[in-house]
Design a protein around this motif. Structure first.
Motif, PDB file in Angstrom:
ATOM      1  N   VAL A 136      -3.458   5.586  -0.299  1.00 57.62           N
ATOM      2  CA  VAL A 136      -4.236   6.279   0.726  1.00 57.62           C
ATOM      3  C   VAL A 136      -3.594   7.621   1.052  1.00 57.62           C
ATOM      4  N   CYS A 160      -3.645  10.781  -5.248  1.00 52.83           N
ATOM      5  CA  CYS A 160      -3.808   9.324  -5.357  1.00 52.83           C
ATOM      6  C   CYS A 160      -3.949   8.865  -6.807  1.00 52.83           C
ATOM      7  N   ALA A 204      -7.033  -2.787   3.644  1.00 50.67           N
ATOM      8  CA  ALA A 204      -7.299  -3.059   2.232  1.00 50.67           C
ATOM      9  C   ALA A 204      -6.477  -4.242   1.716  1.00 50.67           C
ATOM     10  N   GLU A 238      -1.591   6.194  -8.787  1.00 54.05           N
ATOM     11  CA  GLU A 238      -2.153   4.974  -9.375  1.00 54.05           C
ATOM     12  C   GLU A 238      -1.784   4.851 -10.851  1.00 54.05           C
ATOM     13  N   ASP A 291      -5.385  13.603  -0.932  1.00 51.72           N
ATOM     14  CA  ASP A 291      -6.136  12.626  -1.725  1.00 51.72           C
ATOM     15  C   ASP A 291      -6.048  12.919  -3.220  1.00 51.72           C
ATOM     16  N   CYS A 330      -0.622  -3.517  -5.990  1.00 47.76           N
ATOM     17  CA  CYS A 330      -0.955  -2.413  -5.075  1.00 47.76           C
ATOM     18  C   CYS A 330      -2.352  -2.601  -4.498  1.00 47.76           C
ATOM     19  N   ALA A 331      -2.438  -2.725  -3.171  1.00 46.55           N
ATOM     20  CA  ALA A 331      -3.731  -2.910  -2.509  1.00 46.55           C
ATOM     21  C   ALA A 331      -4.497  -1.604  -2.387  1.00 46.55           C
ATOM     22  N   ALA A 332      -3.787  -0.501  -2.183  1.00 46.17           N
ATOM     23  CA  ALA A 332      -4.452   0.794  -1.988  1.00 46.17           C
ATOM     24  C   ALA A 332      -3.439   1.921  -2.021  1.00 46.17           C
ATOM     25  N   ARG A 337      -5.558   2.033   7.217  1.00 44.56           N
ATOM     26  CA  ARG A 337      -6.518   1.874   6.120  1.00 44.56           C
ATOM     27  C   ARG A 337      -5.923   1.036   4.996  1.00 44.56           C
ATOM     28  N   ALA A 338      -4.648   1.248   4.716  1.00 44.81           N
ATOM     29  CA  ALA A 338      -3.985   0.452   3.684  1.00 44.81           C
ATOM     30  C   ALA A 338      -3.883  -1.010   4.109  1.00 44.81           C
ATOM     31  N   GLY A 392       0.843  -1.192   0.000  1.00 43.24           N
ATOM     32  CA  GLY A 392       0.000   0.000   0.000  1.00 43.24           C
ATOM     33  C   GLY A 392       0.875   1.238   0.000  1.00 43.24           C
TER      34      GLY A 392
END
Length: 240
Positions: free
Chosen positions: A141, A121, A171, A125, A118, A137-139, A167-168, A112
């Motif tokens: 954040v 992001c 995820a 990505e 934000d 990549c899971a997340a 949070r990551a 992550g």
């Protein structure tokens, strides 16, 4: 061996912090120098800033007249420009986004990224997708902190990072990546608290650059990264 580390913004203090992190990661015999663009955004946060900073970094390298260097590290997480720099210089070019993601993939099934606002992001990505490492990549954040906020209050930065890291982890992340060059050094403060590996992109990029130079490898000219075609190019506003 001499490595040039380019900041993606015009804030000299951030360049100094990045260089400190790069030197801490570098092996014996490696010299690290920072390069700050003379124009562009004071911090890169969004698409407009990213495109401006890419051109500014290319221009800074184009006009560089210091000692010869053996590799370039691009210290802008998720920012544009790495492909253009690879076309332009004849030494290995390592982007901290790619470097951190590749190393994270060696440490766990999914990683992550914890970044700043934000709005960054989507950029990250896309950058991971272009680099071919988005699948793991899971997340990505955000912490809610601006780039220039990171150095203002260490306790607040660490707290925001830890909250985003949870949070990551939820995820599916098994490894964390620092999603901003301005976070360099934070992995030492949060790694133990999280109980999982935390990869600093600046350190990862420096070590990979050293490896490429040591192996005698540099960018391929056999296809997409062929040298730019000779033609007239105007940098900046034409006179008159």
């Amino acid at each position: 061996m001499r490595i040039i580390v380019t900041n993606c913004n015009t804030t000299g203090q951030m360049t100094e912090e990045i260089v400190r992190g790069a030197r801490a990661a570098a092996g014996p015999g490696t010299t690290v120098a920072g390069l700050t663009p003379t124009w562009g955004p004071e911090s890169a946060e969004g698409w407009l800033d990213s495109y401006l900073s890419a051109a500014a970094v290319l221009d800074a390298l184009r006009t560089y007249d210091g000692p010869a260097y053996d590799a370039v590290v691009l210290a802008g997480f998720g920012e544009h420009g790495r492909e253009g720099v690879r076309e332009s210089v004849d030494v290995p070019v390592v982007d901290i986004t790619e470097a951190a993601a590749h190393l994270a993939c060696l440490l766990g099934r999914r990683y992550g990224v914890v970044t700043t606002l934000d709005r960054s992001c989507g950029l990250i990505e896309d950058s991971l997708e272009t680099a071919g490492v988005a699948r793991n990549c899971a997340a990505v954040v955000g912490t809610g902190l601006g780039v220039l906020d990171l150095a203002q209050d260490q306790a607040r930065t660490e707290s925001a990072f830890l909250a985003a890291a949870e949070r990551a982890r939820e995820a599916g992340a098994e490894v964390l990546v620092l999603g901003c060059a301005g976070m360099t050094g934070l992995h030492r403060a949060v790694g133990e608290k999280l109980g999982m590996p935390v990869v600093d992109g600046v350190g990862a990029a420096v070590r990979l650059a050293e490896s490429l130079v040591g192996l005698g490898l540099t960018t391929s000219r056999a296809g997409g990264y062929a040298r730019p075609l000779p033609k007239r190019r105007v940098w900046g506003r034409p006179a008159g």
